[in-house]
Structure formats: structure tokens, C-alpha cells
Motif scaffolding. Structure first.
Motif, PDB file in Angstrom:
ATOM      1  N   ILE A 366     -66.575   8.460  84.966  1.00  0.00           N
ATOM      2  CA  ILE A 366     -67.883   8.564  83.988  1.00  0.00           C
ATOM      3  C   ILE A 366     -67.411   8.204  82.710  1.00  0.00           C
ATOM      4  CG2 ILE A 366     -67.669  11.246  83.565  1.00  0.00           C
ATOM      5  CD1 ILE A 366     -70.802  11.131  83.583  1.00  0.00           C
ATOM      6  N   GLY A 367     -68.140   7.531  81.933  1.00  0.00           N
ATOM      7  CA  GLY A 367     -67.701   7.119  80.609  1.00  0.00           C
ATOM      8  C   GLY A 367     -68.802   6.626  79.682  1.00  0.00           C
ATOM      9  N   ILE A 368     -68.689   6.722  78.222  1.00  0.00           N
ATOM     10  CA  ILE A 368     -69.689   5.950  77.574  1.00  0.00           C
ATOM     11  C   ILE A 368     -69.071   4.958  76.664  1.00  0.00           C
ATOM     12  CG2 ILE A 368     -71.013   6.754  75.460  1.00  0.00           C
ATOM     13  CD1 ILE A 368     -71.754   8.241  77.953  1.00  0.00           C
ATOM     14  N   ALA A 369     -69.520   3.817  76.636  1.00  0.00           N
ATOM     15  CA  ALA A 369     -68.981   2.852  76.095  1.00  0.00           C
ATOM     16  C   ALA A 369     -69.299   2.738  74.790  1.00  0.00           C
ATOM     17  CB  ALA A 369     -69.257   1.348  76.693  1.00  0.00           C
ATOM     18  N   MET A 370     -68.263   2.314  73.692  1.00  0.00           N
ATOM     19  CA  MET A 370     -68.535   1.902  72.449  1.00  0.00           C
ATOM     20  C   MET A 370     -67.549   0.846  71.943  1.00  0.00           C
ATOM     21  SD  MET A 370     -68.645   5.783  70.951  1.00  0.00           S
ATOM     22  CE  MET A 370     -69.221   5.408  69.113  1.00  0.00           C
ATOM     23  N   ASP A 371     -67.975   0.154  71.042  1.00  0.00           N
ATOM     24  CA  ASP A 371     -67.060  -1.053  70.500  1.00  0.00           C
ATOM     25  C   ASP A 371     -66.203  -0.506  69.474  1.00  0.00           C
ATOM     26  OD1 ASP A 371     -68.875  -1.037  68.427  1.00  0.00           O
ATOM     27  OD2 ASP A 371     -69.768  -2.742  69.238  1.00  0.00           O
ATOM     28  N   LEU A 372     -65.355  -1.247  68.918  1.00  0.00           N
ATOM     29  CA  LEU A 372     -64.275  -0.937  67.923  1.00  0.00           C
ATOM     30  C   LEU A 372     -65.098  -0.665  66.699  1.00  0.00           C
ATOM     31  CD1 LEU A 372     -61.231  -0.781  67.943  1.00  0.00           C
ATOM     32  CD2 LEU A 372     -61.007  -3.103  66.865  1.00  0.00           C
ATOM     33  N   GLU A 373     -65.994  -1.462  66.177  1.00  0.00           N
ATOM     34  CA  GLU A 373     -66.678  -1.349  64.977  1.00  0.00           C
ATOM     35  C   GLU A 373     -67.557  -0.075  65.011  1.00  0.00           C
ATOM     36  OE1 GLU A 373     -66.851  -4.095  66.803  1.00  0.00           O
ATOM     37  OE2 GLU A 373     -65.384  -5.196  65.595  1.00  0.00           O
ATOM     38  N   SER A 374     -68.164   0.362  65.995  1.00  0.00           N
ATOM     39  CA  SER A 374     -69.155   1.446  66.059  1.00  0.00           C
ATOM     40  C   SER A 374     -68.195   2.759  66.331  1.00  0.00           C
ATOM     41  CB  SER A 374     -70.005   1.645  67.392  1.00  0.00           C
ATOM     42  OG  SER A 374     -69.211   1.305  68.729  1.00  0.00           O
ATOM     43  N   ARG A 389     -69.796  10.384  71.739  1.00  0.00           N
ATOM     44  CA  ARG A 389     -69.757  10.571  73.144  1.00  0.00           C
ATOM     45  C   ARG A 389     -69.770  11.989  73.675  1.00  0.00           C
ATOM     46  NH1 ARG A 389     -65.517   6.603  72.282  1.00  0.00           N
ATOM     47  NH2 ARG A 389     -65.799   4.594  73.534  1.00  0.00           N
ATOM     48  N   ILE A 390     -69.275  12.755  72.587  1.00  0.00           N
ATOM     49  CA  ILE A 390     -69.589  14.131  73.058  1.00  0.00           C
ATOM     50  C   ILE A 390     -70.997  14.884  73.467  1.00  0.00           C
ATOM     51  CG2 ILE A 390     -68.830  16.651  72.225  1.00  0.00           C
ATOM     52  CD1 ILE A 390     -66.786  15.021  70.271  1.00  0.00           C
ATOM     53  N   SER A 391     -71.879  14.532  72.414  1.00  0.00           N
ATOM     54  CA  SER A 391     -73.016  15.289  72.971  1.00  0.00           C
ATOM     55  C   SER A 391     -73.553  14.503  74.277  1.00  0.00           C
ATOM     56  CB  SER A 391     -74.072  15.027  71.773  1.00  0.00           C
ATOM     57  OG  SER A 391     -74.116  13.728  71.568  1.00  0.00           O
ATOM     58  N   LEU A 392     -73.403  13.299  74.481  1.00  0.00           N
ATOM     59  CA  LEU A 392     -73.763  12.432  75.654  1.00  0.00           C
ATOM     60  C   LEU A 392     -72.932  13.403  77.092  1.00  0.00           C
ATOM     61  CD1 LEU A 392     -74.311   9.023  74.644  1.00  0.00           C
ATOM     62  CD2 LEU A 392     -76.015  10.778  75.278  1.00  0.00           C
ATOM     63  N   MET A 393     -71.473  13.549  76.832  1.00  0.00           N
ATOM     64  CA  MET A 393     -70.830  14.089  78.037  1.00  0.00           C
ATOM     65  C   MET A 393     -71.252  15.440  78.098  1.00  0.00           C
ATOM     66  SD  MET A 393     -69.196  11.736  79.309  1.00  0.00           S
ATOM     67  CE  MET A 393     -68.381  12.933  80.321  1.00  0.00           C
ATOM     68  N   HIS A 445     -54.139   6.236  68.925  1.00  0.00           N
ATOM     69  CA  HIS A 445     -54.742   6.842  68.213  1.00  0.00           C
ATOM     70  C   HIS A 445     -55.896   7.785  68.782  1.00  0.00           C
ATOM     71  CE1 HIS A 445     -52.872   5.017  64.538  1.00  0.00           C
ATOM     72  NE2 HIS A 445     -53.054   3.858  65.200  1.00  0.00           N
ATOM     73  N   ILE A 446     -55.836   9.166  68.642  1.00  0.00           N
ATOM     74  CA  ILE A 446     -56.603  10.076  69.469  1.00  0.00           C
ATOM     75  C   ILE A 446     -58.013   9.935  68.899  1.00  0.00           C
ATOM     76  CG2 ILE A 446     -56.132  12.150  67.934  1.00  0.00           C
ATOM     77  CD1 ILE A 446     -56.136  13.832  70.682  1.00  0.00           C
ATOM     78  N   LYS A 447     -59.119  10.197  69.517  1.00  0.00           N
ATOM     79  CA  LYS A 447     -60.329  10.376  69.287  1.00  0.00           C
ATOM     80  C   LYS A 447     -60.832  11.685  69.382  1.00  0.00           C
ATOM     81  CE  LYS A 447     -60.815   5.452  71.290  1.00  0.00           C
ATOM     82  NZ  LYS A 447     -61.732   4.652  72.509  1.00  0.00           N
ATOM     83  N   ARG A 448     -62.038  11.840  68.564  1.00  0.00           N
ATOM     84  CA  ARG A 448     -62.615  13.328  68.525  1.00  0.00           C
ATOM     85  C   ARG A 448     -63.033  13.788  70.150  1.00  0.00           C
ATOM     86  NH1 ARG A 448     -62.522  15.880  64.411  1.00  0.00           N
ATOM     87  NH2 ARG A 448     -62.461  13.765  63.068  1.00  0.00           N
ATOM     88  N   ASN A 449     -63.347  12.889  70.781  1.00  0.00           N
ATOM     89  CA  ASN A 449     -63.989  13.228  72.207  1.00  0.00           C
ATOM     90  C   ASN A 449     -62.621  13.881  72.962  1.00  0.00           C
ATOM     91  OD1 ASN A 449     -65.451  13.028  74.441  1.00  0.00           O
ATOM     92  ND2 ASN A 449     -64.490  11.153  75.177  1.00  0.00           N
ATOM     93  N   GLY A 450     -61.264  13.274  72.552  1.00  0.00           N
ATOM     94  CA  GLY A 450     -60.188  13.696  73.158  1.00  0.00           C
ATOM     95  C   GLY A 450     -59.904  15.258  72.707  1.00  0.00           C
ATOM     96  N   LEU A 451     -60.282  15.750  71.681  1.00  0.00           N
ATOM     97  CA  LEU A 451     -59.829  16.838  70.992  1.00  0.00           C
ATOM     98  C   LEU A 451     -61.033  17.774  71.908  1.00  0.00           C
ATOM     99  CD1 LEU A 451     -59.240  16.129  67.209  1.00  0.00           C
ATOM    100  CD2 LEU A 451     -57.605  16.463  69.089  1.00  0.00           C
ATOM    101  N   TRP A 452     -62.127  17.205  71.824  1.00  0.00           N
ATOM    102  CA  TRP A 452     -63.050  18.065  72.502  1.00  0.00           C
ATOM    103  C   TRP A 452     -62.782  18.365  74.290  1.00  0.00           C
ATOM    104  CZ3 TRP A 452     -66.182  16.244  76.647  1.00  0.00           C
ATOM    105  CH2 TRP A 452     -67.244  17.018  77.137  1.00  0.00           C
ATOM    106  N   PHE A 453     -62.342  17.356  74.610  1.00  0.00           N
ATOM    107  CA  PHE A 453     -62.009  17.207  76.315  1.00  0.00           C
ATOM    108  C   PHE A 453     -60.617  18.403  76.503  1.00  0.00           C
ATOM    109  CE2 PHE A 453     -59.961  16.052  80.156  1.00  0.00           C
ATOM    110  CZ  PHE A 453     -61.097  15.724  81.009  1.00  0.00           C
ATOM    111  N   ARG A 454     -59.843  18.414  75.513  1.00  0.00           N
ATOM    112  CA  ARG A 454     -58.790  19.418  75.652  1.00  0.00           C
ATOM    113  C   ARG A 454     -59.396  20.777  75.536  1.00  0.00           C
ATOM    114  NH1 ARG A 454     -54.365  18.607  71.065  1.00  0.00           N
ATOM    115  NH2 ARG A 454     -55.858  19.584  69.859  1.00  0.00           N
ATOM    116  N   GLN A 455     -60.222  21.103  74.898  1.00  0.00           N
ATOM    117  CA  GLN A 455     -60.999  22.535  74.776  1.00  0.00           C
ATOM    118  C   GLN A 455     -61.559  22.752  76.013  1.00  0.00           C
ATOM    119  OE1 GLN A 455     -63.546  23.432  71.525  1.00  0.00           O
ATOM    120  NE2 GLN A 455     -63.469  25.405  71.838  1.00  0.00           N
TER     121      GLN A 455
END
Length: 469
Positions: A366-374, A389-393, A445-455
Motif C-alpha cells: 500500500i502506498g501514497i504516490a507523490m512526485d519529487l517536487e511535491s 502521506r501520514i494522515s492518509l496512511m 534521505h529519510i522522509k517524515r513518513n519514515g519517522l512516523w512508521f518507526r514509531q
């Protein structure tokens, strides 16, 4: 705020594949993706092919450390047929590939990450496509079984979860109906033949696994897309029934319910698309048993009854319906306006629970697509801000939790994907990773979604505002 806790020993991680992460260095053979890109780079976004991609071949230790950093206890990837096997007819393995995969899997295991290993992720060896037509050929189903047996014998003592095919309907759609995968044919009968032969190859691989008496489990990953109607009219409901039959039940019923839908056989016969089969092969498919099911979900399917004439000169499922866009739907503003519909997770789970024996399953992608600019640049704290991504996940996880609370037999969730990876003709157009891949430097480079997923993964729960259901 409400807290949503998941079952003990729930699997948390991500999914990827060999051809999308490893690169092509050192392979004894080319896959159809390697050769197609070499001959037609214009079909690929910005001309980027699979040659280098994430360099997992050399960076697997670094990557496993990054997986551990964000709490993974499991990770699905695939073995490339064109890398592991030197001789396709005998199944003889390549020594360098055996060492790489052993080292990669051991690195995961030593860091507390369960490898879940898939055998086929759209990557037919070029030689087998050119010589036999790939899965157009019955013989290639035997060669796939030899490849599978080689993998099981080499790695079966350490791999507890095996997958035969990821999204087996996609090579049928992309290669034989809609021209977005090689070999770019448009032939309804050939599509049906390839679909049947893929199921036969799956069954033969499962049989090989059973004969070796290994202690793990084997399953298959299907992309199951719920079908929703424009209205409650009988015509629209019938259109949705056809879409579900052709896109979902065509693989789900034979591989999980152990029967081919009679209506599907009649439909294919009416369009002169029935594949060439034998009774023995049908029995082999329906007698095979998977231990678990993987489910990939991204967007819903919405349909309506056909209102315009069907004009294609070959059969496709759209003979029976037209696609429909819900004017009141929610859409992802950052990537191709895909619809967002978390309720689909619950609907998939209920369907498996009520109609497929409540088989053990996990959300394999399951995933939420974004492009580099967004996604934007790296922030001063070193993190990329993809909070969208976080609120949608969270919304999707609320629906999954709801389903599990209602008895759904779900044992894990893998997001697509770990690091932004190469994605077929889209190359790096769509970004999904917990980590961004810098195409120039190879840095992650880590994304904020990765930090949320770790928790989430480390606590096995999350808290958010209670969503109305």
C-alpha cells in the motif's frame, strides 16, 4: 484521540523487488526490461532504465541498517530469475548470485528483519521470451518450476515466507491487453493463455516447495481492487460484477478457492478467448494450496454500464463496462489525481473473510504516490516533509484495524516502498519510499513518513483523531 493497537507479532515493513532495486551488474542474462529499455528508451520516463537504480547489489548492508532504523521486522523483495540462474533448462544457479542473495538475506535476518522472498515480479528472462514467448509457452512453466526449486534448495532453510508471483494479472494486462509492458501485444486469447500458464507455473512451484518438506510457508500476492458502481441501477451493478470477475476473481478463485469461475470460462468462450489447457493442468492448479495470501491495494475501481460502443479489435474487460470517476471523490493532488478511498481496505478484508475461508493474509503493498517536487527539498533537520502521506496512511490503518477487530485474519502490512525505486516505464516519476533516492549521488534521505512508521512499528500501535466510519 484514539489508539489503534495491532495483534502481537504483526509484521511491519516494506515491499520492493529485485529488478527495481538491484541493478543489472553481474547478471548472466538480461530480463525483458533490460532489453526493452535498450531498444526503446523513449518508452521510459526521462529514458531511465533499470541498469543502476538503487544499487542494492553493493549497498544492501547500508540499506538493511536503514530498514532497522525505522523499525522493520520484515521486508519483501524478489530474486531475479535472470540473475540467479545460469542455465534455464537445468536450473543451474550462478555462483555470484547465490553469494549475493545469501549475504543479503543473512544481513536481514541478523538484524531481526524477516525476509519474505518473491520469485517473479514481472521480470521474464529475455531469452525465454524470445525463444518460447515467455508464459505463452507451457514449457516455460516447467522452467519456472526448476528456477523455484533451485531457490528453495539454496535458501529454503533460512526463508520462512515465500511468494510465487507478485500481481500475476499485471503481465497479462500490460503485455497482452493494454501495451504498457513488453511484449506489447494486444490479443485477448493470448492474454488468457498467459494468465492460465502463470497459474500453472505457480502451482508447479508450490508443488516443488511441498516436496522439499521445508518448514516455512508459501503464498501468492494479488492486487485486489474493489469495484464500486456509479449508481444502484441493475445495469451498473452488472458492470461491476463483470469487472470483479475479470480483474479479481480470475486469479483469486482458482488460487484460493480452488475453482475456476464457470462464468469466466463461459465469457472467454463467447469471445473465442479460451486458452489451450489440459484437464491435468486444471487439476494441478485447483489442487494446489497456498498458506497465505498477500494483497496489494492502491486505488479503487469505479465503473458504470457501457454507454458508448466498444470499438477495440481485441477483447478486453472493458467490453462489459466503462470506467467512471466519482465527482464527489477525494483525489491525490500530487500524483496523477488517483482516488483516495480507505474504505476499500475494509471491503477487501471482509470479502476475504466471508468468501475465501478467512485465509491468513497480509497487506503486501500500500502506498501514497507523490512526485519529487511535491515532496519538496530536504529540510534543515535532514528530513523530507511528506506529511501528506501520514494522515492518509492513518486513515487506511484505521480501516485495517476495524477489519481485524471484525475477525479478518490479517498478520501484517508492508508499504510500497523502502527507498524510492525504479518503477517500470514510470522509472522515478512516482515516489513512494520511506527514504528518498538521490539519482545523482545515490544518497538516501529519510522522509517524515519514515519517522512516523518507526514509531508505529516499534509500538505496534498508533494514535490519531477518531475517524467516522
Amino acid at each position: 484521540m484514539k489508539t489503534y493497537a495491532f495483534p502481537e507479532n504483526f509484521l511491519w515493513g516494506a515491499a520492493a523487488s529485485g529488478p527495481q532495486t538491484e541493478g543489472t551488474e553481474g547478471k548472466p542474462h538480461r530480463s525483458i526490461w533490460d532489453s526493452w529499455h535498450a531498444s526503446h528508451p523513449e518508452r521510459f520516463f526521462q529514458g531511465i532504465g533499470p541498469e543502476k537504480v538503487c544499487e542494492t547489489l553493493h549497498k544492501y548492508k547500508e540499506d538493511v541498517a536503514l530498514m532497522k532504523n525505522i523499525g522493520f521486522n520484515s521486508f519483501r523483495t524478489s530474486i531475479q530469475w535472470s540473475r540467479l540462474i545460469d542455465d534455464f533448462e537445468t536450473g543451474t544457479p550462478n555462483t555470484d548470485a547465490v553469494k549475493f542473495y545469501n549475504d543479503y538475506f543473512d544481513e536481514m535476518i541478523n538484524n531481526g528483519i524477516e525476509p519474505m522472498i518473491n520469485l517473479y515480479h514481472f521480470d521474464m528472462p529475455e531469452e525465454l521470451q524470445q525463444r518460447y514467448g515467455g508464459f505463452e509457452s507451457h514449457h516455460v512453466t516447467d522452467l519456472f518450476a526448476r528456477f523455484a526449486a533451485t531457490a528453495f534448495k539454496l535458501f529454503g532453510h533460512k526463508i520462512k515466507y515465500w511468494v510465487t508471483f507478485n500481481e500475476p494479472i499485471v503481465p497479462v494486462e500490460g503485455g497482452y491487453l493494454y501495451d504498457f509492458h513488453y511484449p506489447c501485444k494486444k490479443d485477448g486469447k493470448l492474454a488468457a493463455q498467459v494468465g492460465f500458464n502463470i497459474m500453472l507455473a505457480h502451482a508447479k512451484a508450490v508443488n516443488c516447495y511441498r516436496q522439499l518438506n521445508l518448514s516455512g510457508e508459501i503464498g501468492v500476492v494479488l492486487n485486489l481492487t474493489p469495484t464500486y458502481t456509479r449508481s444502484d441501477s441493475e445495469e451498473d451493478k452488472k458492470a461491476a460484477w463483470y469487472a470483479d470477475l475479470l480483474f479479481n476473481r480470475s486469479f483469486l478463485d482458482p488460487l484460493v478457492k480452488h475453482q475456476f469461475p464457470k462464468e469466466l470460462c463461459e465469457l472467454l468462450a463467447a469471445h473465442n478467448c479460451l486458452p489451450e489447457i489440459s484437464k491435468a493442468d486444471v487439476t494441478l492448479i485447483t489442487d494446489s494450496r497456498v498458506d497465505f495470501l498477500g494483497v496489494n491495494y492502491y486505488v479503487p475501481r469505479r465503473v458504470q454500464a457501457r454507454e458508448t460502443e466498444y470499438t477495440l479489435d481485441h477483447f478486453t474487460p472493458e467490453f462489459y463496462f466503462e470506467n467512471y470517476i466519482d465527482p464527489n471523490g477525494r483525489f491525490n493532488p500530487y500524483r496523477d489525481n488517483n482516488e483516495i478511498h480507505p474504505q476499500a481496505i475494509y471491503d477487501i478484508a471482509v470479502n476475504i473473510r466471508d468468501n475465501y475461508g478467512n485465509i491468513k493474509w497480509y497487506l503486501a503493498e500500500i502506498g501514497i504516490a507523490m512526485d519529487l517536487e511535491s515532496e519538496g527539498p530536504v529540510q534543515p533537520d535532514g528530513v523530507i516533509d511528506d506529511h501528506f502521506r501520514i494522515s492518509l496512511m492513518e486513515e487506511h490503518l484505521v480501516q485495517l484495524h476495524r477489519a481485524i477487530s471484525g475477525g479478518a485474519n490479517c498478520f501484517g502490512l508492508h508499504q510500497w516502498t523502502f527507498i524510492d525505486n525504479w518503477s517500470w516505464i514510470n522509472s522515478f516519476k512516482r515516489r513512494y519510499g520511506f527514504y528518498r533516492l538521490d539519482l545523482d549521488t545515490g544518497e538516501r534521505h529519510i522522509k517524515r513518513n519514515g519517522l512516523w512508521f518507526r514509531q508505529l512499528a516499534q509500538s505496534n500501535q498508533f494514535s490519531c483523531k477518531e475517524h467516522s466510519l
